[in-house]
Scaffold this motif. Structure first.
Motif, PDB file in Angstrom:
ATOM      1  N   ALA A   1       0.828  -1.210   0.000  1.00 11.89           N
ATOM      2  CA  ALA A   1       0.000   0.000   0.000  1.00 11.89           C
ATOM      3  C   ALA A   1       0.861   1.259   0.000  1.00 11.89           C
ATOM      4  N   ILE A   2       1.926   1.256   0.776  1.00 12.29           N
ATOM      5  CA  ILE A   2       2.832   2.415   0.814  1.00 12.29           C
ATOM      6  C   ILE A   2       3.450   2.643  -0.562  1.00 12.29           C
ATOM      7  N   ALA A   3       3.876   1.559  -1.204  1.00 16.80           N
ATOM      8  CA  ALA A   3       4.494   1.687  -2.524  1.00 16.80           C
ATOM      9  C   ALA A   3       3.492   2.163  -3.572  1.00 16.80           C
ATOM     10  N   SER A   4       2.227   1.789  -3.425  1.00 18.86           N
ATOM     11  CA  SER A   4       1.208   2.156  -4.409  1.00 18.86           C
ATOM     12  C   SER A   4       0.714   3.583  -4.237  1.00 18.86           C
ATOM     13  N   PHE A   5       0.811   4.108  -3.046  1.00 16.47           N
ATOM     14  CA  PHE A   5       0.195   5.390  -2.724  1.00 16.47           C
ATOM     15  C   PHE A   5       0.733   6.544  -3.560  1.00 16.47           C
ATOM     16  N   VAL A   6       2.045   6.680  -3.620  1.00 16.12           N
ATOM     17  CA  VAL A   6       2.651   7.882  -4.215  1.00 16.12           C
ATOM     18  C   VAL A   6       2.336   8.045  -5.697  1.00 16.12           C
ATOM     19  N   PRO A   7       2.541   7.031  -6.563  1.00  9.11           N
ATOM     20  CA  PRO A   7       2.236   7.261  -7.987  1.00  9.11           C
ATOM     21  C   PRO A   7       0.783   7.588  -8.256  1.00  9.11           C
ATOM     22  N   VAL A   8      -0.134   6.979  -7.502  1.00 13.13           N
ATOM     23  CA  VAL A   8      -1.556   7.286  -7.701  1.00 13.13           C
ATOM     24  C   VAL A   8      -1.851   8.701  -7.229  1.00 13.13           C
ATOM     25  N   PHE A   9      -1.333   9.079  -6.074  1.00 11.40           N
ATOM     26  CA  PHE A   9      -1.575  10.428  -5.543  1.00 11.40           C
ATOM     27  C   PHE A   9      -1.057  11.491  -6.500  1.00 11.40           C
ATOM     28  N   VAL A  10       0.188  11.356  -6.939  1.00  5.66           N
ATOM     29  CA  VAL A  10       0.807  12.371  -7.796  1.00  5.66           C
ATOM     30  C   VAL A  10       0.062  12.492  -9.117  1.00  5.66           C
ATOM     31  N   ASN A  11      -0.278  11.373  -9.734  1.00  6.53           N
ATOM     32  CA  ASN A  11      -0.944  11.416 -11.030  1.00  6.53           C
ATOM     33  C   ASN A  11      -2.369  11.942 -10.926  1.00  6.53           C
ATOM     34  N   VAL A  12      -3.109  11.503  -9.910  1.00  5.24           N
ATOM     35  CA  VAL A  12      -4.489  11.971  -9.772  1.00  5.24           C
ATOM     36  C   VAL A  12      -4.517  13.460  -9.452  1.00  5.24           C
ATOM     37  N   LEU A  13      -3.634  13.910  -8.583  1.00 16.84           N
ATOM     38  CA  LEU A  13      -3.587  15.340  -8.253  1.00 16.84           C
ATOM     39  C   LEU A  13      -3.296  16.166  -9.500  1.00 16.84           C
ATOM     40  N   ARG A  14      -2.379  15.699 -10.299  1.00 18.64           N
ATOM     41  CA  ARG A  14      -2.080  16.411 -11.545  1.00 18.64           C
ATOM     42  C   ARG A  14      -3.293  16.409 -12.472  1.00 18.64           C
ATOM     43  N   GLY A  15      -3.980  15.264 -12.556  1.00 21.35           N
ATOM     44  CA  GLY A  15      -5.152  15.189 -13.418  1.00 21.35           C
ATOM     45  C   GLY A  15      -6.276  16.100 -12.969  1.00 21.35           C
ATOM     46  N   LEU A  16      -6.485  16.204 -11.659  1.00 20.04           N
ATOM     47  CA  LEU A  16      -7.537  17.071 -11.134  1.00 20.04           C
ATOM     48  C   LEU A  16      -7.256  18.541 -11.413  1.00 20.04           C
ATOM     49  N   ARG A  17      -5.999  18.868 -11.653  1.00 21.58           N
ATOM     50  CA  ARG A  17      -5.636  20.270 -11.901  1.00 21.58           C
ATOM     51  C   ARG A  17      -5.470  20.592 -13.380  1.00 21.58           C
ATOM     52  N   GLN A  18      -5.838  19.647 -14.249  1.00 22.01           N
ATOM     53  CA  GLN A  18      -5.670  19.864 -15.677  1.00 22.01           C
ATOM     54  C   GLN A  18      -6.829  20.616 -16.321  1.00 22.01           C
ATOM     55  N   THR A  19      -7.945  20.756 -15.622  1.00 22.32           N
ATOM     56  CA  THR A  19      -9.076  21.472 -16.198  1.00 22.32           C
ATOM     57  C   THR A  19      -8.736  22.949 -16.345  1.00 22.32           C
ATOM     58  N   ARG A  20      -9.116  23.532 -17.470  1.00 20.96           N
ATOM     59  CA  ARG A  20      -8.807  24.933 -17.742  1.00 20.96           C
ATOM     60  C   ARG A  20      -9.847  25.844 -17.100  1.00 20.96           C
ATOM     61  N   PRO A  21      -9.403  26.987 -16.580  1.00 21.62           N
ATOM     62  CA  PRO A  21     -10.356  27.928 -15.964  1.00 21.62           C
ATOM     63  C   PRO A  21     -11.481  28.348 -16.904  1.00 21.62           C
ATOM     64  N   VAL A  22     -11.170  28.495 -18.205  1.00 23.13           N
ATOM     65  CA  VAL A  22     -12.206  28.934 -19.132  1.00 23.13           C
ATOM     66  C   VAL A  22     -13.317  27.896 -19.250  1.00 23.13           C
ATOM     67  N   HIS A  23     -12.962  26.605 -19.140  1.00 25.76           N
ATOM     68  CA  HIS A  23     -13.984  25.568 -19.195  1.00 25.76           C
ATOM     69  C   HIS A  23     -14.829  25.566 -17.922  1.00 25.76           C
ATOM     70  N   ARG A  24     -14.191  25.755 -16.797  1.00 22.65           N
ATOM     71  CA  ARG A  24     -14.954  25.825 -15.543  1.00 22.65           C
ATOM     72  C   ARG A  24     -15.875  27.037 -15.538  1.00 22.65           C
ATOM     73  N   ASP A  25     -15.369  28.167 -16.037  1.00 21.83           N
ATOM     74  CA  ASP A  25     -16.197  29.381 -16.083  1.00 21.83           C
ATOM     75  C   ASP A  25     -17.389  29.199 -17.012  1.00 21.83           C
ATOM     76  N   LEU A  26     -17.174  28.489 -18.122  1.00 25.10           N
ATOM     77  CA  LEU A  26     -18.262  28.245 -19.065  1.00 25.10           C
ATOM     78  C   LEU A  26     -19.358  27.404 -18.428  1.00 25.10           C
ATOM     79  N   LEU A  27     -18.974  26.374 -17.706  1.00 29.17           N
ATOM     80  CA  LEU A  27     -19.963  25.537 -17.039  1.00 29.17           C
ATOM     81  C   LEU A  27     -20.676  26.306 -15.936  1.00 29.17           C
ATOM     82  N   ARG A  28     -19.921  27.128 -15.216  1.00 31.51           N
ATOM     83  CA  ARG A  28     -20.525  27.924 -14.149  1.00 31.51           C
ATOM     84  C   ARG A  28     -21.521  28.922 -14.722  1.00 31.51           C
ATOM     85  N   ALA A  29     -21.166  29.524 -15.858  1.00 22.51           N
ATOM     86  CA  ALA A  29     -22.071  30.470 -16.510  1.00 22.51           C
ATOM     87  C   ALA A  29     -23.317  29.779 -17.045  1.00 22.51           C
TER      88      ALA A  29
END
Length: 255
Positions: free
Chosen positions: A131-159
């Motif tokens: 579990a310790i060995a699995s944690f880091v690659p999943v955390f790093v990749n998912v965190l990066r993926g969650l931050r890949q959305t562009r602000p303009v797309h979020r603003d469009l959905l919010r609008a």
């Protein structure tokens, strides 16, 4: 202009490489007799695989179960914490040193401590290492993926009146899924390796790693190598399954 190789070439190439390796192995060991004592003939390894397949499969299932449980636990914890880190910068700042510390944890050093702490009859120490060995690659990749959305797309959905849950379902989740699958593919191999290493250092007297150490020390090199190939089989299954999932998710996710 790039050309894609035919499907049969992609399948035949690894098989051809394997055949060449085995042929060279037979040449060195059985024909030239130039191999060290610890390297037995592939024929002897195959014989031991056939004679002891029942106990090899039993130990293989134990190691695979520990690796799978470790992968699931580490990935779930990583998903939760990466979601919190993506949602709030203060949480990200608090988690960053912890993740960096976990990334450099020496598995060889921490494994005997966990095995001793949870007892000689418990598999939990081995699962914890995976579990310790699995944690880091999943955390790093998912965190990066969650931050890949562009602000303009979020603003469009919010609008457009989309709620936070709708924005996550329509935009954030599809963007992060390929990164999650990449993290799982990397973590799967690490989970298998860590579970094997953990079996060398205490705990119950079963599993692929324990058998390799036992038979190698007792001079039964061919049987030890038979278990090595059992460990390779586990790693290949984990890698192929996660790679297939990654390919399916990538195809279904719009670019």
């Amino acid at each position: 202009m790039r050309t894609t190789a035919p499907a049969w070439v992609r399948f035949a190439a690894p098989i051809a490489v394997g055949v060449i390796i085995v042929a060279l192995w037979l040449l060195v060991v059985d024909v030239l007799h130039a191999a060290p004592r610890a390297l037995p003939s592939p024929l002897a390894i195959g014989t031991d695989l056939g004679l002891h397949n029942d106990i090899i499969v039993e130990d293989l299932m134990i190691t695979a179960t520990n690796a799978l449980l470790g992968l699931l636990i580490g990935s779930i914890v990583a998903l939760v914490l990466s979601g919190l880190a993506a949602a709030a910068r203060p949480i990200d700042g608090m988690l960053a040193p912890l993740v960096a510390a976990i990334a450099v944890v020496p598995i060889v050093a921490v494994t005997p401590i966990l095995n001793t702490g949870f007892g000689a009859s418990s598999q939990f120490g081995r699962v914890a290492v995976a579990a310790i060995a699995s944690f880091v690659p999943v955390f790093v990749n998912v965190l990066r993926g969650l931050r890949q959305t562009r602000p303009v797309h979020r603003d469009l959905l919010r609008a457009s009146g989309a709620s936070g849950i709708q924005t996550f379902r329509v935009l954030t989740l599809p963007t992060a899924l390929p990164y999650l699958m990449t993290g799982l593919r990397i973590a799967a191999s690490l989970a298998v390796i860590s579970a094997l290493v953990a079996e060398y250092f205490g705990g119950p007297s079963d599993g692929i790693g324990t058998a390799i150490a036992t038979y190698a020390k007792s001079g039964r090199a061919s049987l030890a190598w038979a278990y090595v190939f059992g460990g390779i089989a586990i790693g290949l299954v984990f890698f192929l399954v996660t790679s297939l999932l990654e390919r399916l998710v990538t195809r279904r996710t719009p670019v």
